[in-house]
Design a protein around this motif. Structure first.
Motif, mmCIF file in Angstrom:
data_model
loop_
_atom_site.group_PDB
_atom_site.id
_atom_site.type_symbol
_atom_site.label_atom_id
_atom_site.label_comp_id
_atom_site.label_asym_id
_atom_site.label_seq_id
_atom_site.Cartn_x
_atom_site.Cartn_y
_atom_site.Cartn_z
ATOM 1 N N ALA A 179 0.838 -1.207 0.000
ATOM 2 C CA ALA A 179 0.000 0.000 0.000
ATOM 3 C C ALA A 179 0.871 1.253 0.000
ATOM 4 O O ALA A 179 0.599 2.219 -0.742
ATOM 5 N N LEU A 180 1.924 1.258 0.803
ATOM 6 C CA LEU A 180 2.832 2.406 0.838
ATOM 7 C C LEU A 180 3.561 2.583 -0.488
ATOM 8 O O LEU A 180 3.786 3.710 -0.934
ATOM 9 N N MET A 181 3.915 1.472 -1.129
ATOM 10 C CA MET A 181 4.604 1.566 -2.413
ATOM 11 C C MET A 181 3.688 2.216 -3.439
ATOM 12 O O MET A 181 4.132 3.068 -4.228
ATOM 13 N N ARG A 182 2.429 1.854 -3.443
ATOM 14 C CA ARG A 182 1.487 2.488 -4.363
ATOM 15 C C ARG A 182 1.395 3.991 -4.091
ATOM 16 O O ARG A 182 1.352 4.807 -5.017
ATOM 17 N N GLN A 183 1.370 4.355 -2.819
ATOM 18 C CA GLN A 183 1.303 5.764 -2.464
ATOM 19 C C GLN A 183 2.544 6.523 -2.939
ATOM 20 O O GLN A 183 2.442 7.634 -3.462
#
Length: 295
Positions: A179-183
């Protein structure tokens, strides 16, 4: 015994080997490093967020006080040194003033004539040109180092570090990391560069730092005997012992999903292109990403 030491300011990049380098220089006979790796002095001056670091240093001092109980011998000596370093740095930061003499005085506290003192703070990389210009005023001989790592691997390593700190249950770690990578990819894609912006950091450094006092280096190169020897030469220190088996801190392992890897490469492609113009011979790790990840 020299008159004044060279000051090294390593401005990053985050997750590109700065912790390995700090440990290496800390044990080098020609270097004098205090036990706090990242001082954040110049980002404090830019963001005026001294209170944040005062709070953190106060907590760290209390933790060290609690941990000293029962220690003996060298362990007690190391703990006492760390506690003294925190106290000294807390005193400087608590002034809440842009006082280069106090900053330099901290770096040289306890100095016994070694050739080099250093501040390794990856958080300096996003700072503006004016901050880098201020860094050049620290000492008569201030040298700058910026380490580069394959952009996709560097970003994923940073994201994994962030995710591990944010979860209390290890089972939540993979989901949080993706999720953080997508952000992060979305942020970069919308033009909000941060620590992955090699092009911006290098351009700002080159604008204010004399070429002879600036070294931009691949992490891959530093972690080899010939590359480290070149770094010793740039820093003006003699040969030292290096533990290449102790690799860069990576944190909890987790494979980057192929689809996210492709999106990350697309977002970071300008960084690959910029660095390739400076260094036509990219390391094998960079070519591996470029060849195996399909954006």
């Amino acid at each position: 015994m020299g008159g004044e030491p060279t000051v090294l300011i390593c401005v990053g990049a985050t997750k590109a080997g700065t912790s390995w380098l700090f440990d290496h220089l800390s044990t080098h006979d020609d270097c004098h490093l205090r036990s706090i790796k990242e001082l954040h002095w110049f980002d404090m001056q830019h963001h005026h967020n001294h209170d944040r670091y005062i709070t953190g240093l106060t907590r760290r001092a209390a933790s060290l006080d609690a941990g000293q109980a029962g220690l003996t011998g060298r362990a007690a000596q190391r703990a006492a040194r760390k506690r003294a370093d925190v106290a000294d740095w807390l005193a400087v930061v608590s002034q809440r003033a842009d006082d280069l003499a106090a900053y330099r005085g901290y770096l040289t506290g306890g100095w016994q004539g070694q050739a080099l003192v250093a501040d390794l703070t990856p958080g300096y990389a996003p700072l503006p040109e004016a901050s880098f210009r201020r860094m050049t005023e620290v000492a008569a001989d201030t040298r700058f180092l910026y380490l580069l790592r394959d952009p996709v691997a560097r970003l994923w390593s940073q994201v994994r570090m962030m995710a591990r700190r944010q979860v209390t249950d290890a089972a939540d770690y993979p989901k949080r990391a993706t999720a953080l990578m997508r952000q992060e990819i979305a942020r970069i894609t919308t033009g909000q560069p941060d620590r992955e912006d090699y092009a911006g950091t290098i351009t700002r450094l080159q604008a204010v730092v004399a070429p002879a006092r600036l070294k931009v280096m691949f992490q891959d190169d530093m972690l080899t005997p010939p590359g480290l020897s070149r770094l010793w030469g740039f820093l003006g220190i003699g040969a030292g012992k290096a533990d290449f088996a102790r690799r860069v801190l990576e944190g909890a392992p987790l494979a980057l999903p192929a689809r996210l890897a492709a999106k990350a490469l697309a977002a970071l492609r300008p960084q690959y292109d910029f660095v390739a113009r400076l260094f036509p011979e990219l390391p094998a790790s960079w070519h591996k990403t470029l060849n195996e990840v399909h954006a």
